[in-house]
Design a protein around this motif. Structure first.
Motif, mmCIF file in Angstrom:
data_model
loop_
_atom_site.group_PDB
_atom_site.id
_atom_site.type_symbol
_atom_site.label_atom_id
_atom_site.label_comp_id
_atom_site.label_asym_id
_atom_site.label_seq_id
_atom_site.Cartn_x
_atom_site.Cartn_y
_atom_site.Cartn_z
ATOM 1 N N ASP A 26 0.844 -1.198 0.000
ATOM 2 C CA ASP A 26 0.000 0.000 0.000
ATOM 3 C C ASP A 26 0.878 1.246 0.000
ATOM 4 O OD1 ASP A 26 -2.613 -1.107 0.027
ATOM 5 O OD2 ASP A 26 -2.403 -1.597 2.146
ATOM 6 N N ALA A 27 0.510 2.225 -0.824
ATOM 7 C CA ALA A 27 1.287 3.458 -0.940
ATOM 8 C C ALA A 27 0.359 4.611 -1.289
ATOM 9 C CB ALA A 27 2.372 3.304 -2.008
ATOM 10 N N ALA A 28 0.860 5.822 -1.084
ATOM 11 C CA ALA A 28 0.095 7.035 -1.395
ATOM 12 C C ALA A 28 0.971 8.011 -2.155
ATOM 13 C CB ALA A 28 -0.416 7.688 -0.109
ATOM 14 N N THR A 29 0.375 8.703 -3.101
ATOM 15 C CA THR A 29 1.050 9.734 -3.884
ATOM 16 C C THR A 29 0.195 10.996 -3.872
ATOM 17 O OG1 THR A 29 2.258 8.251 -5.363
ATOM 18 C CG2 THR A 29 1.708 10.411 -6.236
ATOM 19 N N VAL A 30 0.836 12.150 -3.732
ATOM 20 C CA VAL A 30 0.097 13.414 -3.671
ATOM 21 C C VAL A 30 0.597 14.377 -4.740
ATOM 22 C CG1 VAL A 30 -0.562 15.387 -2.250
ATOM 23 C CG2 VAL A 30 -0.269 13.136 -1.197
ATOM 24 N N VAL A 31 -0.317 14.861 -5.556
ATOM 25 C CA VAL A 31 -0.012 15.899 -6.534
ATOM 26 C C VAL A 31 -0.253 17.248 -5.859
ATOM 27 C CG1 VAL A 31 -0.482 16.821 -8.827
ATOM 28 C CG2 VAL A 31 -0.831 14.379 -8.371
ATOM 29 N N ILE A 32 0.821 17.977 -5.587
ATOM 30 C CA ILE A 32 0.689 19.309 -4.987
ATOM 31 C C ILE A 32 0.531 20.312 -6.119
ATOM 32 C CG2 ILE A 32 1.680 20.978 -3.388
ATOM 33 C CD1 ILE A 32 3.571 18.761 -2.436
#
Length: 263
Positions: A26-32
């Motif tokens: 499980d992983a998370a990515t954030v587009v700022i």
């Protein structure tokens, strides 16, 4: 996308049952995002084991401690995020915490504040840097970091965007939920080093053009996300978009004797 020979052989081994695919973490990515609209990108060092040299958004694996119920929380609940991403409550809690933690680790941007209606305005200074490094080396838990500073995680500053799973042929695999978020007022990104050797702000369309010219490398999830974002003319428009989250896992197919990755 034509696959290199070593991936083609692994694909055939998996199809024949000679090799079992690696479990996807499980992983998370954030587009700022900031006005332009522009996105914050990092180029992963050439020495990295996964996605070496690729331009990516901040993100990473869920730390087991990210599922800690002690994390101070404001905004949509883990259960609500679980409904959005088709995940159980514990997994959803970990994903949102990882999204906020990894964003701070890799950009210096912190989606948290003293209360449910406030956000930290400045994360510069030696004390913040010491905490960032401690989070990276896992000597400091995210829940303890927030508690010590009297902060609550602002899950309402995040919006769900996509869900990608690394193809089975990869030896490192991630089950990644993508989020988007606006750069909070008063905060700024900085070159924080670590896994990246270049950081930049750029319009999605400009990034795609560089990729088309072969001047930069984008992985399929990043390319697809930038293509979707390029259709918007403001940060507000991105955040206002209603998304149906559909899981995407590129598959392998042999076409005219060539093994290709199909998205």
């Amino acid at each position: 996308m034509r696959l290199p020979d070593e991936f083609a052989e692994r694909a055939r081994d998996i199809a024949a049952g000679r090799v079992v695919p690696v479990h996807a973490r499980d992983a998370a990515t954030v587009v700022i995002l900031r006005d332009g609209p522009e996105v914050y990108l990092l180029r992963r060092k050439a020495t990295m084991a996964f996605a070496a040299g690729a331009y990516v958004f901040p993100g990473g694996s869920v730390d087991p401690r990210d599922t800690d119920h002690a994390v101070a929380w404001a905004g949509p609940s883990p259960a609500e995020w679980g409904e959005v991403f088709n995940a159980d409550e514990k997994t959803a809690r970990g994903l949102v915490c990882a999204a906020v933690r990894e964003t701070f680790e890799e950009s210096g941007v912190l989606l948290a504040g003293p209360g449910p209606d406030s956000v930290v305005e400045d994360t510069t200074g030696d004390d913040w840097e010491a905490d960032r490094i401690a989070l990276i080396d896992r000597s400091l838990a995210f829940a303890d970091f927030l508690d010590r500073r009297g902060l609550v995680l602002r899950s309402d500053l995040l919006r769900p965007w996509a869900h990608w799973i690394t193809p089975e042929i990869e030896t490192k695999r991630f089950d990644t939920r993508f989020f988007v978020a606006a750069l909070p007022y008063g905060q700024r990104t900085r070159d924080v080093g670590g896994e990246a050797d270049v950081v930049l702000w750029q319009r999605p369309s400009e990034t795609l053009e560089l990729a088309h010219k072969g001047e930069i490398f984008l992985m399929p999830p990043t390319y697809a996300t930038l293509t979707e974002l390029a259709a918007h003319d403001s940060v507000a428009a991105v955040l206002a978009e209603s998304r149906e989250i559909v899981t995407i896992m590129p598959r392998v197919a042999e076409i005219d004797g060539e093994v290709r990755l199909i998205v």
